[in-house]
Design a protein around this motif. Structure first.
Motif, PDB file in Angstrom:
ATOM      1  N   CYS A  16       0.816  -1.213   0.000  1.00  0.00           N
ATOM      2  CA  CYS A  16       0.000   0.000   0.000  1.00  0.00           C
ATOM      3  C   CYS A  16       0.843   1.253   0.000  1.00  0.00           C
ATOM      4  CB  CYS A  16      -0.926   0.014   1.209  1.00  0.00           C
ATOM      5  SG  CYS A  16      -2.242  -1.201   1.080  1.00  0.00           S
ATOM      6  N   GLN A  17       2.157   1.148   0.253  1.00  0.00           N
ATOM      7  CA  GLN A  17       3.013   2.325   0.315  1.00  0.00           C
ATOM      8  C   GLN A  17       3.644   2.647  -1.026  1.00  0.00           C
ATOM      9  OE1 GLN A  17       5.854   1.635   3.398  1.00  0.00           O
ATOM     10  NE2 GLN A  17       4.315   1.627   5.017  1.00  0.00           N
ATOM     11  N   ALA A  18       3.134   2.102  -2.126  1.00  0.00           N
ATOM     12  CA  ALA A  18       3.745   2.282  -3.434  1.00  0.00           C
ATOM     13  C   ALA A  18       3.648   3.720  -3.922  1.00  0.00           C
ATOM     14  CB  ALA A  18       3.092   1.352  -4.442  1.00  0.00           C
ATOM     15  N   ASN A  19       2.558   4.424  -3.697  1.00  0.00           N
ATOM     16  CA  ASN A  19       2.388   5.794  -4.185  1.00  0.00           C
ATOM     17  C   ASN A  19       2.155   6.704  -2.987  1.00  0.00           C
ATOM     18  OD1 ASN A  19       1.935   8.060  -5.629  1.00  0.00           O
ATOM     19  ND2 ASN A  19       0.138   7.304  -6.732  1.00  0.00           N
ATOM     20  N   GLN A  20       3.180   7.406  -2.578  1.00  0.00           N
ATOM     21  CA  GLN A  20       3.099   8.258  -1.399  1.00  0.00           C
ATOM     22  C   GLN A  20       3.074   9.735  -1.767  1.00  0.00           C
ATOM     23  OE1 GLN A  20       2.706   7.402   1.841  1.00  0.00           O
ATOM     24  NE2 GLN A  20       2.395   5.321   1.095  1.00  0.00           N
ATOM     25  N   GLU A  21       2.852  10.090  -3.049  1.00  0.00           N
ATOM     26  CA  GLU A  21       2.818  11.487  -3.459  1.00  0.00           C
ATOM     27  C   GLU A  21       1.648  12.199  -2.808  1.00  0.00           C
ATOM     28  OE1 GLU A  21       2.668  12.087  -7.634  1.00  0.00           O
ATOM     29  OE2 GLU A  21       4.294  10.696  -8.023  1.00  0.00           O
ATOM     30  N   SER A  22       1.775  13.494  -2.758  1.00  0.00           N
ATOM     31  CA  SER A  22       0.709  14.302  -2.203  1.00  0.00           C
ATOM     32  C   SER A  22      -0.476  14.287  -3.170  1.00  0.00           C
ATOM     33  CB  SER A  22       1.218  15.725  -1.998  1.00  0.00           C
ATOM     34  OG  SER A  22       0.134  16.591  -1.769  1.00  0.00           O
ATOM     35  N   LEU A  23      -1.641  14.195  -2.616  1.00  0.00           N
ATOM     36  CA  LEU A  23      -2.856  14.171  -3.442  1.00  0.00           C
ATOM     37  C   LEU A  23      -3.057  15.506  -4.152  1.00  0.00           C
ATOM     38  CD1 LEU A  23      -5.351  12.639  -4.341  1.00  0.00           C
ATOM     39  CD2 LEU A  23      -6.512  13.419  -2.297  1.00  0.00           C
ATOM     40  N   GLU A  24      -2.725  16.593  -3.489  1.00  0.00           N
ATOM     41  CA  GLU A  24      -2.871  17.917  -4.097  1.00  0.00           C
ATOM     42  C   GLU A  24      -1.964  18.069  -5.306  1.00  0.00           C
ATOM     43  OE1 GLU A  24      -2.630  21.321  -1.534  1.00  0.00           O
ATOM     44  OE2 GLU A  24      -3.786  20.317   0.014  1.00  0.00           O
ATOM     45  N   THR A  25      -0.747  17.584  -5.191  1.00  0.00           N
ATOM     46  CA  THR A  25       0.200  17.669  -6.301  1.00  0.00           C
ATOM     47  C   THR A  25      -0.318  16.874  -7.492  1.00  0.00           C
ATOM     48  OG1 THR A  25       1.974  17.771  -4.674  1.00  0.00           O
ATOM     49  CG2 THR A  25       2.610  17.325  -6.948  1.00  0.00           C
ATOM     50  N   PHE A  26      -0.861  15.705  -7.236  1.00  0.00           N
ATOM     51  CA  PHE A  26      -1.405  14.867  -8.315  1.00  0.00           C
ATOM     52  C   PHE A  26      -2.572  15.559  -9.026  1.00  0.00           C
ATOM     53  CE2 PHE A  26      -4.630  11.767  -9.610  1.00  0.00           C
ATOM     54  CZ  PHE A  26      -3.920  11.117 -10.607  1.00  0.00           C
ATOM     55  N   VAL A  27      -3.470  16.169  -8.255  1.00  0.00           N
ATOM     56  CA  VAL A  27      -4.619  16.847  -8.848  1.00  0.00           C
ATOM     57  C   VAL A  27      -4.154  18.030  -9.686  1.00  0.00           C
ATOM     58  CG1 VAL A  27      -6.694  18.192  -8.320  1.00  0.00           C
ATOM     59  CG2 VAL A  27      -6.247  16.068  -7.100  1.00  0.00           C
ATOM     60  N   GLN A  28      -3.178  18.812  -9.200  1.00  0.00           N
ATOM     61  CA  GLN A  28      -2.671  19.964  -9.945  1.00  0.00           C
ATOM     62  C   GLN A  28      -2.024  19.530 -11.255  1.00  0.00           C
ATOM     63  OE1 GLN A  28      -0.084  22.023  -7.238  1.00  0.00           O
ATOM     64  NE2 GLN A  28      -1.778  22.970  -6.098  1.00  0.00           N
ATOM     65  N   GLN A  29      -1.242  18.483 -11.221  1.00  0.00           N
ATOM     66  CA  GLN A  29      -0.592  18.000 -12.439  1.00  0.00           C
ATOM     67  C   GLN A  29      -1.620  17.495 -13.460  1.00  0.00           C
ATOM     68  OE1 GLN A  29       2.148  15.007 -11.125  1.00  0.00           O
ATOM     69  NE2 GLN A  29       3.714  16.490 -10.487  1.00  0.00           N
ATOM     70  N   THR A  30      -2.621  16.799 -12.978  1.00  0.00           N
ATOM     71  CA  THR A  30      -3.651  16.264 -13.866  1.00  0.00           C
ATOM     72  C   THR A  30      -4.452  17.382 -14.510  1.00  0.00           C
ATOM     73  OG1 THR A  30      -3.805  14.318 -12.443  1.00  0.00           O
ATOM     74  CG2 THR A  30      -5.573  14.636 -14.029  1.00  0.00           C
ATOM     75  N   GLU A  31      -4.812  18.404 -13.728  1.00  0.00           N
ATOM     76  CA  GLU A  31      -5.556  19.541 -14.279  1.00  0.00           C
ATOM     77  C   GLU A  31      -4.713  20.292 -15.305  1.00  0.00           C
ATOM     78  OE1 GLU A  31      -6.884  21.994 -11.065  1.00  0.00           O
ATOM     79  OE2 GLU A  31      -8.621  20.711 -10.655  1.00  0.00           O
ATOM     80  N   HIS A  32      -3.430  20.452 -15.031  1.00  0.00           N
ATOM     81  CA  HIS A  32      -2.552  21.166 -15.955  1.00  0.00           C
ATOM     82  C   HIS A  32      -2.442  20.412 -17.285  1.00  0.00           C
ATOM     83  CE1 HIS A  32       0.585  23.819 -17.297  1.00  0.00           C
ATOM     84  NE2 HIS A  32       1.378  22.772 -17.540  1.00  0.00           N
ATOM     85  N   GLN A  33      -2.354  19.110 -17.239  1.00  0.00           N
ATOM     86  CA  GLN A  33      -2.260  18.302 -18.452  1.00  0.00           C
ATOM     87  C   GLN A  33      -3.586  18.285 -19.216  1.00  0.00           C
ATOM     88  OE1 GLN A  33      -1.026  14.496 -17.085  1.00  0.00           O
ATOM     89  NE2 GLN A  33       1.101  15.120 -16.710  1.00  0.00           N
ATOM     90  N   ALA A  34      -4.705  18.357 -18.498  1.00  0.00           N
ATOM     91  CA  ALA A  34      -6.020  18.248 -19.134  1.00  0.00           C
ATOM     92  C   ALA A  34      -6.418  19.530 -19.852  1.00  0.00           C
ATOM     93  CB  ALA A  34      -7.078  17.897 -18.092  1.00  0.00           C
ATOM     94  N   ARG A  35      -5.879  20.676 -19.436  1.00  0.00           N
ATOM     95  CA  ARG A  35      -6.247  21.940 -20.073  1.00  0.00           C
ATOM     96  C   ARG A  35      -5.661  21.989 -21.478  1.00  0.00           C
ATOM     97  NH1 ARG A  35      -5.029  25.578 -14.897  1.00  0.00           N
ATOM     98  NH2 ARG A  35      -6.916  25.066 -13.759  1.00  0.00           N
ATOM     99  N   SER A  36      -6.493  22.403 -22.395  1.00  0.00           N
ATOM    100  CA  SER A  36      -6.027  22.586 -23.767  1.00  0.00           C
ATOM    101  C   SER A  36      -6.608  23.862 -24.309  1.00  0.00           C
ATOM    102  CB  SER A  36      -6.433  21.397 -24.639  1.00  0.00           C
ATOM    103  OG  SER A  36      -7.836  21.349 -24.718  1.00  0.00           O
ATOM    104  N   LYS A  37      -6.004  24.348 -25.318  1.00  0.00           N
ATOM    105  CA  LYS A  37      -6.474  25.595 -25.902  1.00  0.00           C
ATOM    106  C   LYS A  37      -7.573  25.271 -26.915  1.00  0.00           C
ATOM    107  CE  LYS A  37      -2.193  28.070 -25.266  1.00  0.00           C
ATOM    108  NZ  LYS A  37      -1.099  28.782 -25.894  1.00  0.00           N
ATOM    109  N   ALA A  38      -8.719  25.881 -26.736  1.00  0.00           N
ATOM    110  CA  ALA A  38      -9.832  25.701 -27.669  1.00  0.00           C
ATOM    111  C   ALA A  38      -9.766  26.776 -28.729  1.00  0.00           C
ATOM    112  CB  ALA A  38     -11.162  25.777 -26.915  1.00  0.00           C
ATOM    113  N   GLU A  39     -10.013  26.361 -29.968  1.00  0.00           N
ATOM    114  CA  GLU A  39     -10.018  27.331 -31.057  1.00  0.00           C
ATOM    115  C   GLU A  39     -11.322  28.105 -31.022  1.00  0.00           C
ATOM    116  OE1 GLU A  39      -9.245  25.543 -34.808  1.00  0.00           O
ATOM    117  OE2 GLU A  39      -7.679  24.264 -33.984  1.00  0.00           O
ATOM    118  N   PRO A  40     -11.276  29.374 -31.321  1.00  0.00           N
ATOM    119  CA  PRO A  40     -12.527  30.139 -31.320  1.00  0.00           C
ATOM    120  C   PRO A  40     -13.437  29.672 -32.452  1.00  0.00           C
ATOM    121  CG  PRO A  40     -10.696  31.477 -32.145  1.00  0.00           C
ATOM    122  CD  PRO A  40     -10.117  30.186 -31.666  1.00  0.00           C
ATOM    123  N   LEU A  41     -14.740  29.820 -32.212  1.00  0.00           N
ATOM    124  CA  LEU A  41     -15.719  29.421 -33.220  1.00  0.00           C
ATOM    125  C   LEU A  41     -15.622  30.336 -34.428  1.00  0.00           C
ATOM    126  CD1 LEU A  41     -18.839  28.799 -30.961  1.00  0.00           C
ATOM    127  CD2 LEU A  41     -17.436  27.083 -32.088  1.00  0.00           C
TER     128      LEU A  41
END
Length: 169
Positions: A16-41
């Motif tokens: 169970c000790q395999a992933n000891q990263e901070s949960l906040e850090t994981f959420v921030q990294q995931t949100e940063h990767q998920a954001r993409s630039k949308a082209e205007p209509l």
């Protein structure tokens, strides 16, 4: 006996000790990767309404000449028409398919039928009464069926009569 349980339990806890990263850090990294630039209509084209211009003065309730079938029968005005009747009775609200003949009774030599409506009400009927949606007039009451004379439109302005039986079920 306790050694038997201690070893698997300790292995489970170590796994169970395999992933000891901070949960906040994981959420921030995931949100940063998920954001993409949308082209205007693309710009929307401007809607330009157009004025309606009537090309002919055809009656909208008649078929155009091009749509008429050459062999289409024309409506007749000189054919048999039923006479107008007064107020309809309760059994004229239902189609014959929904009415059931439940039996017949004779009293003083006069046969009467017992007809059940879809709501379960049983009504006594005699010769001359009207039942059904097609102006069905009872012309004979037998122990097993009612004979009706229905008056139905033919679609061309005329009316036809037919004999129908409502049988005991």
């Amino acid at each position: 006996m306790t050694r038997k349980y201690v070893m698997p339990l300790s292995l489970l806890l170590i796994g169970c000790q395999a992933n000891q990263e901070s949960l906040e850090t994981f959420v921030q990294q995931t949100e940063h990767q998920a954001r993409s630039k949308a082209e205007p209509l693309p710009n929307q084209r401007e809607f330009l309404p157009q004025e309606y211009i009537q090309y002919s003065s055809r009656n909208p309730f008649q078929l155009p000449v091009e749509a008429l079938v050459q062999n289409q029968p024309e409506a007749k005005n000189d054919c048999w028409q039923p006479s107008q009747r007064g107020q309809a009775n309760e059994l004229e609200k239902y189609s014959l398919k929904t009415l059931k003949l439940k039996g017949s009774i004779a009293s003083g030599g006069v046969m009467s039928g017992l007809v059940e409506t879809p709501s379960g009400t049983v009504i006594q009927v005699e010769v001359g009464q009207y039942i059904g949606l097609n102006h069905g007039r009872i012309i004979k009451v037998d122990k097993d069926y009612l004979t009706l004379k229905e008056t139905i439109p033919d679609g061309l302005g005329c009316w036809q009569q037919r004999d129908v039986r409502l049988a005991l079920r």
